[in-house]
Design a protein around this motif. Structure first.
Motif, short mmCIF file in Angstrom:
data_model
loop_
_atom_site.label_atom_id
_atom_site.label_comp_id
_atom_site.label_asym_id
_atom_site.label_seq_id
_atom_site.Cartn_x
_atom_site.Cartn_y
_atom_site.Cartn_z
N GLY A 187 0.51 -0.91 -0.13
CA GLY A 187 -0.34 0.20 0.13
C GLY A 187 1.07 0.94 -0.34
N VAL A 188 1.99 0.86 0.49
CA VAL A 188 2.86 2.55 0.59
C VAL A 188 3.29 2.89 -0.68
N LEU A 189 3.93 1.64 -1.96
CA LEU A 189 4.32 1.95 -2.98
C LEU A 189 2.95 2.45 -3.54
N ASP A 190 1.61 2.67 -3.13
CA ASP A 190 0.60 2.88 -4.37
C ASP A 190 0.15 3.86 -4.27
N THR A 191 0.45 4.71 -3.31
CA THR A 191 1.06 5.62 -2.55
C THR A 191 2.37 6.71 -2.94
N GLY A 192 2.75 5.93 -3.32
CA GLY A 192 4.71 6.42 -3.48
C GLY A 192 4.04 6.98 -4.81
N LEU A 193 3.44 6.34 -5.96
CA LEU A 193 3.63 5.94 -6.72
C LEU A 193 2.79 6.98 -8.20
N ARG A 194 1.58 6.78 -7.32
CA ARG A 194 1.17 7.91 -7.24
C ARG A 194 0.89 9.32 -7.36
N LEU A 195 1.63 9.82 -5.68
CA LEU A 195 1.88 11.47 -5.79
C LEU A 195 3.01 11.87 -7.46
N ALA A 196 3.89 10.33 -7.10
CA ALA A 196 5.32 10.50 -8.55
C ALA A 196 4.39 10.92 -9.50
N ILE A 197 2.69 10.12 -10.26
CA ILE A 197 2.53 10.13 -11.56
C ILE A 197 1.80 11.71 -11.34
N THR A 198 0.57 11.88 -10.62
CA THR A 198 1.17 13.72 -10.69
C THR A 198 1.86 14.58 -10.75
N HIS A 199 3.24 14.29 -9.98
CA HIS A 199 4.18 15.49 -9.56
C HIS A 199 4.55 15.25 -11.21
N SER B 93 3.21 14.37 -14.10
CA SER B 93 2.29 14.98 -14.86
C SER B 93 2.22 16.99 -14.64
N GLN B 94 3.16 17.16 -13.58
CA GLN B 94 2.69 19.04 -13.67
C GLN B 94 4.35 19.65 -14.30
N ARG B 95 5.09 18.57 -13.85
CA ARG B 95 6.67 19.69 -13.86
C ARG B 95 6.60 18.92 -15.45
N ARG B 96 7.12 20.55 -15.51
CA ARG B 96 7.65 20.83 -16.90
C ARG B 96 8.98 21.03 -17.58
N THR C 280 5.80 17.40 -20.71
CA THR C 280 5.39 17.38 -19.45
C THR C 280 6.73 16.22 -18.81
N ALA C 281 7.42 15.84 -17.78
CA ALA C 281 8.04 15.04 -17.66
C ALA C 281 8.19 13.66 -18.20
N ILE C 282 6.49 13.82 -17.95
CA ILE C 282 5.60 12.33 -17.80
C ILE C 282 5.25 11.63 -19.47
N GLU C 283 6.01 12.79 -20.16
CA GLU C 283 5.95 12.15 -21.64
C GLU C 283 7.53 11.88 -21.90
N VAL D 37 0.67 -0.85 -22.67
CA VAL D 37 -1.14 -1.25 -21.68
C VAL D 37 -0.77 -1.27 -21.13
N LEU D 38 0.25 -1.10 -19.92
CA LEU D 38 0.23 -0.96 -18.76
C LEU D 38 0.33 0.91 -18.22
N LEU D 39 1.05 0.90 -19.55
CA LEU D 39 0.93 2.83 -18.98
C LEU D 39 -0.83 3.32 -19.38
N ALA D 40 -1.16 2.59 -19.97
CA ALA D 40 -2.74 3.16 -19.92
C ALA D 40 -3.39 2.44 -18.94
N GLU D 41 -3.32 1.64 -18.42
CA GLU D 41 -4.49 0.86 -17.57
C GLU D 41 -4.28 2.23 -15.83
N LEU D 42 -2.27 2.24 -16.17
CA LEU D 42 -2.23 2.73 -15.01
C LEU D 42 -2.71 4.49 -14.55
N PHE D 43 -2.38 4.86 -16.06
CA PHE D 43 -2.68 5.91 -15.67
C PHE D 43 -4.29 6.01 -15.68
#
Length: 533
Positions: free
Chosen positions: A249-261, A263-266, A271-274, A510-516
């Motif tokens: 469950g800790v990794l779930d939150t860590g991954l969620r925080l990373a995606i949010t950050h 997605s916003q970081r230029r 964006t970095a996530i691209e 496929v993984l990224l589509a599900e993740l996002f």
């Protein structure tokens, strides 16, 4: 229904990212900076009745399915690992020792105590002896009116605020497996114990990690005198399996925080996530989370279905899951750069999670100790199971039988139905070509490993075994992880887990589509994919 209980718990805990939420990230971080347990979180867990999750249904609690327990605790761990360990897991560990070793009357009294919201601590380990349980020095002697304990235990969770303590004590000066006994100490003013100072730690700052000095402290035995090591080794198979499973469950939150950050970081005009590298790392972390939960699920179900083999699977789960989640958080840290260790701002929770997750690799039992536990069992597993076929469907799907603590064994006796299920899986004519090829490669690897392990000299498998013998353990555990993934895919009820894209060689798109998609819809990233608050 477990889904109703999970929804109730998530609602009580509220939105993690709401700054006004008394159990949200801002409050969690503030408590961490003060070195305190999150009081509002404890209140919420008390209102939920979390202790009931640790008490068997036969004793009035809600513990009838360890998979359900793990999922409940993931809701706590994904918010605050200190809350998960400090409020819940301490009583769970003491509970499984009691349900294994105590008399019916003792177990009923302990259940009543937990259901009333009290705490029971467990004092097994001593810093000087680590995982060497036979070397523990705290001693108990038999007096006219019962047992008296003398000595100290260190780094014990909740020791100062527990109403009782399960103590692992030496009751025979002679070395050997019958030298220790589990004892129960009632804590009360003037109970002839002295609380020792808390040990300073880099993570888990709000967790009470004190010690206790015993001075002729009265105690009662749990189970026959001299049975402590056997009882502890059996019971702790449960916690060695479910505690790492909860930590995903800790990794779930860590991954969620990373995606949010990200997605916003230029960066570099977008964006970095691209960036391809960023996307590849995120997809790999998602796959590793699924793998960690797959081996956790199979190991957890094994405690119900094949408890006699849990001595193997509990160590394998701890060894595999701790490495998967720690390595995954490290890779996320590299993506986040300087932002991962900031103690303020929108990413501040990440650095706390990194610190709090570290004990998953050594707490309760170290990964090296898991290797030492698994290595001597490999020859018999190789001879009795790895060249056979089995089809243990209940390990991968369906309702679980009753959890029987009395059927846990000290040794698996060479029985490994998970590994033996690989050959049976290859009889499935519906396997896609890529999945079949991967499974055939795994079977060849298992066959090669069996030939090597079957020839291992027993005299060379102790704690001083050569390094190349210990290297066989990671090979075996990696196979168990891949087989678990394959079998959960074969027995899935549809949805994303029925797509082979998450198996041995994940399909990144496929993984990224599900993740996002899960990130957008605020769904859990692990196997359940359930909705979150």
């Amino acid at each position: 229904m477990i889904t109703d209980r999970l929804a109730q718990l998530e609602k009580l805990l509220g939105d993690l990212h709401d700054p006004a939420n008394p159990t949200g990230a801002a409050a969690v971080l503030a408590a961490d900076e003060r070195g305190e347990m999150l009081a509002a979180g404890e209140t919420a867990l008390h209102d939920y009745g979390l202790n009931a999750e640790f008490v068997p249904t036969a004793l009035g609690g809600r513990l009838d399915d360890l998979e359900h327990l793990v999922e409940v605790m993931r809701s706590v761990y994904r918010r605050d690992p200190v809350l998960g360990l400090g409020y819940g897991v301490s009583s769970l560990i003491s509970g499984v020792l009691l349900w294994t070793a105590a008399s019916p009357a003792q177990a009923e009294a302990a259940a009543t105590r937990l259901l009333d919201g009290e705490r029971i601590a467990v004092a097994v380990h001593e810093l000087a002896h680590g995982n060497d349980m036979t070397g523990m020095e705290l001693a108990a002697t038999l007096a006219a009116d019962g047992w008296l304990i003398n000595g100290r235990k260190e780094v014990v969770t909740n020791i100062q605020r527990a109403q009782a303590v399960v103590v692992f004590a030496r009751t025979d000066e002679k070395p050997g497996p019958r030298s220790h006994t589990l004892l129960l100490v009632e804590r009360a003013p003037g109970d002839q114990t002295t609380d020792l100072p808390r040990y300073a730690t880099s993570g888990m700052r709000g967790l009470q990690l004190g010690g206790l000095q015993f001075d002729d402290t009265p105690a009662v035995a749990l189970g026959p005198v001299g049975s402590g090591l056997e009882q502890a080794l059996r019971a702790l198979q449960v916690t060695r399996t479910v505690l790492p499973a909860m930590a995903t469950g800790v990794l779930d939150t860590g991954l969620r925080l990373a995606i949010t950050h990200l997605s916003q970081r230029r960066l570099y005009g977008g964006t970095a996530i691209e960036l391809p590298h960023v996307r590849a790392v995120l997809g790999g972390v998602f796959a590793d989370l699924l793998r960690a939960e797959a081996i956790s699920a199979v190991g957890t179900r094994a405690l119900h279905v094949v408890p006699g083999s849990a001595a193997v699977y509990s160590s394998a789960v701890k060894f595999a899951v701790s490495k998967l989640v720690l390595d995954a958080m490290d890779r996320l840290s590299e993506l986040l750069g300087a932002h991962f260790y900031l103690r303020e701002g929108p990413m501040a929770l990440f650095q706390k999670l990194v610190r709090d997750l570290a004990p998953v690799g050594f707490g309760h039992i170290a990964r090296a100790a898991c290797q030492m536990s698994l290595l001597p069992q490999l020859p018999l597993l190789a001879r009795r199971s790895w060249r056979t076929q089995a089809d243990p469907t209940a390990l991968f799907h369906g309702d679980l039988p009753e959890l029987r603590f009395d059927r846990l064994a000290l040794h698996a006796g060479g029985q490994d139905p998970v590994a033996a299920s690989l050959a049976s899986a290859l009889q499935d004519n519906g396997l896609p070509h890529a999945v079949r090829a991967a499974a055939q490669a795994d079977l060849a690897e298992l066959t090669d490993l069996a030939e090597i392990c079957a020839r291992l000299p027993i005299a060379e498998l102790g704690v001083d075994a050569p390094a190349h013998h210990y290297d066989l353990v990671p090979r075996y555990v990696r196979l168990l992880v891949r087989i678990s993934c394959l079998q959960l895919w074969r027995h899935s009820d549809g949805g994303f887990l029925a797509d082979p894209a998450w198996l041995h060689e994940p399909v990144e798109d496929v993984l990224l589509a599900e993740l996002f998609s899960r990130h957008r819809d605020h769904c859990y990233f692990g196997l359940s994919g359930r909705s979150l608050v």
